[in-house]
Design a protein around this motif. Sequence first.
Motif, PDB file in Angstrom:
ATOM      1  N   TYR A   1       0.843  -1.211   0.000  1.00  0.00           N
ATOM      2  CA  TYR A   1       0.000   0.000   0.000  1.00  0.00           C
ATOM      3  C   TYR A   1       0.869   1.250   0.000  1.00  0.00           C
TER       4      TYR A   1
ATOM      5  N   GLU B   1      -6.491   0.747 -11.609  1.00  0.00           N
ATOM      6  CA  GLU B   1      -7.607   0.152 -12.356  1.00  0.00           C
ATOM      7  C   GLU B   1      -8.924   0.861 -12.041  1.00  0.00           C
TER       8      GLU B   1
ATOM      9  N   VAL C   1     -12.019   5.429  -5.996  1.00  0.00           N
ATOM     10  CA  VAL C   1     -13.175   5.891  -5.229  1.00  0.00           C
ATOM     11  C   VAL C   1     -12.775   7.176  -4.533  1.00  0.00           C
TER      12      VAL C   1
ATOM     13  N   THR D   1      -9.231   6.633  -2.798  1.00  0.00           N
ATOM     14  CA  THR D   1      -8.658   5.286  -2.797  1.00  0.00           C
ATOM     15  C   THR D   1      -8.401   4.868  -4.232  1.00  0.00           C
TER      16      THR D   1
ATOM     17  N   TYR E   1      -7.237   1.590  -6.617  1.00  0.00           N
ATOM     18  CA  TYR E   1      -6.920   0.169  -6.711  1.00  0.00           C
ATOM     19  C   TYR E   1      -5.969  -0.052  -7.876  1.00  0.00           C
TER      20      TYR E   1
ATOM     21  N   LYS F   1      -3.033  -6.160  -6.192  1.00  0.00           N
ATOM     22  CA  LYS F   1      -3.460  -5.861  -4.810  1.00  0.00           C
ATOM     23  C   LYS F   1      -2.770  -4.653  -4.175  1.00  0.00           C
ATOM     24  N   ILE F   2      -2.105  -3.833  -4.979  1.00  0.00           N
ATOM     25  CA  ILE F   2      -1.588  -2.585  -4.412  1.00  0.00           C
ATOM     26  C   ILE F   2      -2.765  -1.643  -4.210  1.00  0.00           C
ATOM     27  N   ILE F   3      -2.859  -1.072  -3.030  1.00  0.00           N
ATOM     28  CA  ILE F   3      -3.906  -0.080  -2.768  1.00  0.00           C
ATOM     29  C   ILE F   3      -3.231   1.223  -2.367  1.00  0.00           C
TER      30      ILE F   3
ATOM     31  N   HIS G   1      -3.991   5.394  -1.032  1.00  0.00           N
ATOM     32  CA  HIS G   1      -4.987   6.257  -0.408  1.00  0.00           C
ATOM     33  C   HIS G   1      -4.364   7.624  -0.174  1.00  0.00           C
TER      34      HIS G   1
ATOM     35  N   LEU H   1     -17.519   3.599  -7.254  1.00  0.00           N
ATOM     36  CA  LEU H   1     -16.311   3.045  -7.848  1.00  0.00           C
ATOM     37  C   LEU H   1     -16.260   3.431  -9.327  1.00  0.00           C
TER      38      LEU H   1
END
Lengths: 332, 332, 332, 332
Positions: free
Chosen positions: A145, A183, A186, A203, A205, A209-211, A213, A329
């Motif tokens: 992250y 991808e 939000v 947020t 994406y 699975k890298i997030i 914020h 989203l």
Amino acid sequence: MKIGVIGYGYWGPNVVRNLTSLEDSHVLLIADVCPHAQKRAQKAYPGIKVTPNSSDVILSSEIDAVAVITPVWTHYELAKAALENGKHVFVEKPFTSNTAQGEKLINLAQQKNLKIMVDHTFLFTGAVRKISQLLDEGAIGKVYYYDSTRVNLGLFQHDINVLWDLAPHDLSIMDYLIKAEPEAIVATGQNHLNGHEDVAYLTLYYPEKIIAHVNVNWLSPVKVRTTLIGGEKRMLVWNDLEADEKVKIYDKGVKITNQAGVYELLVNYRSGDMLAPHLEQGEALRQELSYFYNCISNGQEPFNDGCAGLRVVKILEAASESLKKRGSLVYL
Amino acid sequence: MKIGVIGYGYWGPNVVRNLTSLEDSHVLLIADVCPHAQKRAQKAYPGIKVTPNSSDVILSSEIDAVAVITPVWTHYELAKAALENGKHVFVEKPFTSNTAQGEKLINLAQQKNLKIMVDHTFLFTGAVRKISQLLDEGAIGKVYYYDSTRVNLGLFQHDINVLWDLAPHDLSIMDYLIKAEPEAIVATGQNHLNGHEDVAYLTLYYPEKIIAHVNVNWLSPVKVRTTLIGGEKRMLVWNDLEADEKVKIYDKGVKITNQAGVYELLVNYRSGDMLAPHLEQGEALRQELSYFYNCISNGQEPFNDGCAGLRVVKILEAASESLKKRGSLVYL
Amino acid sequence: MKIGVIGYGYWGPNVVRNLTSLEDSHVLLIADVCPHAQKRAQKAYPGIKVTPNSSDVILSSEIDAVAVITPVWTHYELAKAALENGKHVFVEKPFTSNTAQGEKLINLAQQKNLKIMVDHTFLFTGAVRKISQLLDEGAIGKVYYYDSTRVNLGLFQHDINVLWDLAPHDLSIMDYLIKAEPEAIVATGQNHLNGHEDVAYLTLYYPEKIIAHVNVNWLSPVKVRTTLIGGEKRMLVWNDLEADEKVKIYDKGVKITNQAGVYELLVNYRSGDMLAPHLEQGEALRQELSYFYNCISNGQEPFNDGCAGLRVVKILEAASESLKKRGSLVYL
Amino acid sequence: MKIGVIGYGYWGPNVVRNLTSLEDSHVLLIADVCPHAQKRAQKAYPGIKVTPNSSDVILSSEIDAVAVITPVWTHYELAKAALENGKHVFVEKPFTSNTAQGEKLINLAQQKNLKIMVDHTFLFTGAVRKISQLLDEGAIGKVYYYDSTRVNLGLFQHDINVLWDLAPHDLSIMDYLIKAEPEAIVATGQNHLNGHEDVAYLTLYYPEKIIAHVNVNWLSPVKVRTTLIGGEKRMLVWNDLEADEKVKIYDKGVKITNQAGVYELLVNYRSGDMLAPHLEQGEALRQELSYFYNCISNGQEPFNDGCAGLRVVKILEAASESLKKRGSLVYL
């Protein structure tokens, strides 16, 4: 290399100061519509011509490049005119008000064989360069992250919300570090005072699975500039307000063993040393402007070119769409 | 007042320690299925009976109240059995795994004329009490936002994600301070290790443009426990990791004057003193358990009752729904 | 191994708690003249006998060792009696009220073949062990200075001044780390409230130009526990109030080149990384008491023995002399 | 008002920058013996004449005042020449190398009816002004102690030790705040690199049991600028490195009741709110130079006049004497 600067408000003076300190650079002209700004510019630089008309800069036959340091809604027209008149362009972030404008400028520059550089200053700081190096070397491992908090009291921009004002810093840094495009995003937020959001949360994406914020806020009593990056091998904290030790690398991690039946022992924490590496000193903007000169001299495409600027605008545009729906989203 | 405690894992020992330190309280029985926990309990409290069977507590005719300090998925069955056997219940947060369970327990307690208290410990800290007082007195003015960051390395819960683990603290505090229920929420997040989200972000839209945000993370190299509250009159920062000066009140603000034509002067910042008020000392859990006793003795409904617990579960449930869709807006 | 504890005031409970947690240790008896302390001890340890008479401990035929956790003016008589009755002694710092007492106890222990350990707890912390290791490895290089600030509000001791209360910590650490005895000392200070100095400053001149300084203060609004150590190769800061990162090692230095004529270029600063090494966890007092047991079992002389305690008392005695003259240089 | 500046090294550029920003002030001439400094000055101020000869400034008939921003050993000769030629003098701290020089300059200025101002810049900061106001209002009560730590890595001065380099800041502030002269002082310290002390400690005994202490160090890995002031009613911490909240006032105190027999209850601690007052912003040096102009215009004696400068030199002189003897008490 001769340059003209349009816009002498908050950031313009820093651009001019650094340009004049570089060898072989000449600021020929400063343009600002505001009489007060003209007066400030003239007092600080008695040797440079000051004008209220941006067209004096754009149409000047002596000038090779134009720095556009004005509000975002003016970027497109000014940059377009500069490119059409054969000038390279250094433009304040965010690049443009929307992606369509950005694409047109990129095409125009390509046709004219001119360079666009978007002022993503943070990419030239010792902190971001070091973090980039750590990621490239694999010191952090797979990224989990990226979490940034960028809050303070003001400055309210009158034409844009807090997301367009503060998030471009983070979005350009993420673009540089993560080397992938999100991808989906939000955005949530709220306006309290003038119709523009003054508090916002974003947020993103990313693949694998890298997030990410981003927390931006114009109504915070304290200034915070802190980014956490968590990875499989190490984690780091970048606190840009620290005088020294801006980047701290933690040799910490978590490993989960899928050992059936031994429930309590599944999670292993690792806690080791913390290292605050020595960072390159020097003003980032000066490094960036020097790089701008070099790119033009060598015909090299800057990494913070129009496309980099466009990728940031694309996210901001999608964020605006999400924000309007209070946080749906939005796929990119 | 005689009490039995079910669960002697991480938090149970704190509950027992505080219960035994209160006057006129008697812990009669401690139950835990884990032999290691039984051994720890017996060593620490040679005078208290320890059992592997929670039913020993629930069925005991000597016991007036049961403290349920177990994983959340067990709360409903244990609390239900305790209430059915005529015991008051003190139950760890979050109250239950879903709203249906919570509603059933509230109804059951009402029928039986028994009290439920949900362990929202933070409501009994000097910090939250002071912030509550400031809000009630109008010192902060109309609230603009509540923004909490609650991150650290671990502790991974095996049955729930980071939102259910850490956010109940903030949700119970907001419930107590804001005195309104959110209209809609958006939750984003990502799992990286064991299928449960270890990073999550929650935005809550309250009436009257109040926005709240909670940043929870099990994969942070540093521990952060910081909440910002912005209001029309003042703003505050609550850093729970500070030894002293946990709450800092800033006499800062922004006012926007809609004075047409004088564009540059529209925003006025006010920057005054900062005050860190002296906070009540004393362990919050001890105060809460003492309050539990008083409520039972006086037949008084605690403010952190089953309904308070249910309001938190309702938000968590909606957050889970939003999270599944990677961040859609969910109305409550 | 059976032990008796004399003194159950502020520090005694920590000693008893750690002793009872060690395997194969038995606290047989706690003595304290104060009825309130007796009551507290009895409540916390229902299984241990409590007495108002220290002689019950000293004369007990079952007890192998005595922990003397009482005010400094009582140490000599209690330790002497314990030694005369064949008991090993663990004694609170500072060892004795003066050097003569210390010497007598050391001789007595030697005659009786008994051990004395002085409670220099800090020597068993992860921080001091790590600093010691760094010095031994040569990571710091030749030491230039040791500078400690140890200030807070209270606790006033009634029989001693702030120097005797707080400086023994630093003096025992310096004794352990510097491995040399100071040649001369200067102490300044002032009393404001009860006739004993509540603010004091101590300079110690060691061989080879090492200088040490200790700033102790009972009247500080904030608590500070910070030590700076400067060396030829590296410098470090030990902030004992940090939760993590207590010790920070700076790869910084200064080199002076005696290059005649190039005056301006003589000083070279080096500024590199900062490392906060992971420190051993665990309660220092527990480690120390475990070491006490081992020393007695193995007949090993502890490094924090009576002689170490005496070296600290010797400096305190000289400091008192210097302080009386408002800061004259006293040779040791 | 026309002014000439002698010395354009580290501090001189700040003096010139502020002088040129003041209305009605004209810097006519800058003198520096070093060609590199001349070049820097000329580049920054194309409109100001630059010279290698200080006599050009001193003998100029157009100039009303001279700013002497040179090493301390040159102050006396330059200031003397300036006064003899009818110029007011603004001189860098410390005023002179010894008291004899200071006295001569004061007398000369008096004879010539000219003003001397010693550059005690800190007296014009918002922090010191606020502290002064608090002391004058009685908010702190009777002062117990003043304790300053002023350490960093470098800057080594080649002609003076760390005491003459850094302590004048504290001595001028104490002179301004305490409004009394010390009775006696003790200075300790050590040189490690170039024969001048790089680590030094100064204790000052004032009347009425006020004690002051200054810790200065050129070999610290971290920069510290912290002053603690303890008083009967309140205590304060001034951390000059904080961006905001430089001054924190603690409503804390200790009271000792001489109640015979109730030994344990004699000491009462009071712990209340902490307030960080809003401080005046603005550059201190600009305020000071503006005040210099006003004093000359109005014929007013500045509070930071030659006598103030002399009082600081007197203490430094005594400190040097004490330091030579490794810390003997020197009466003033």
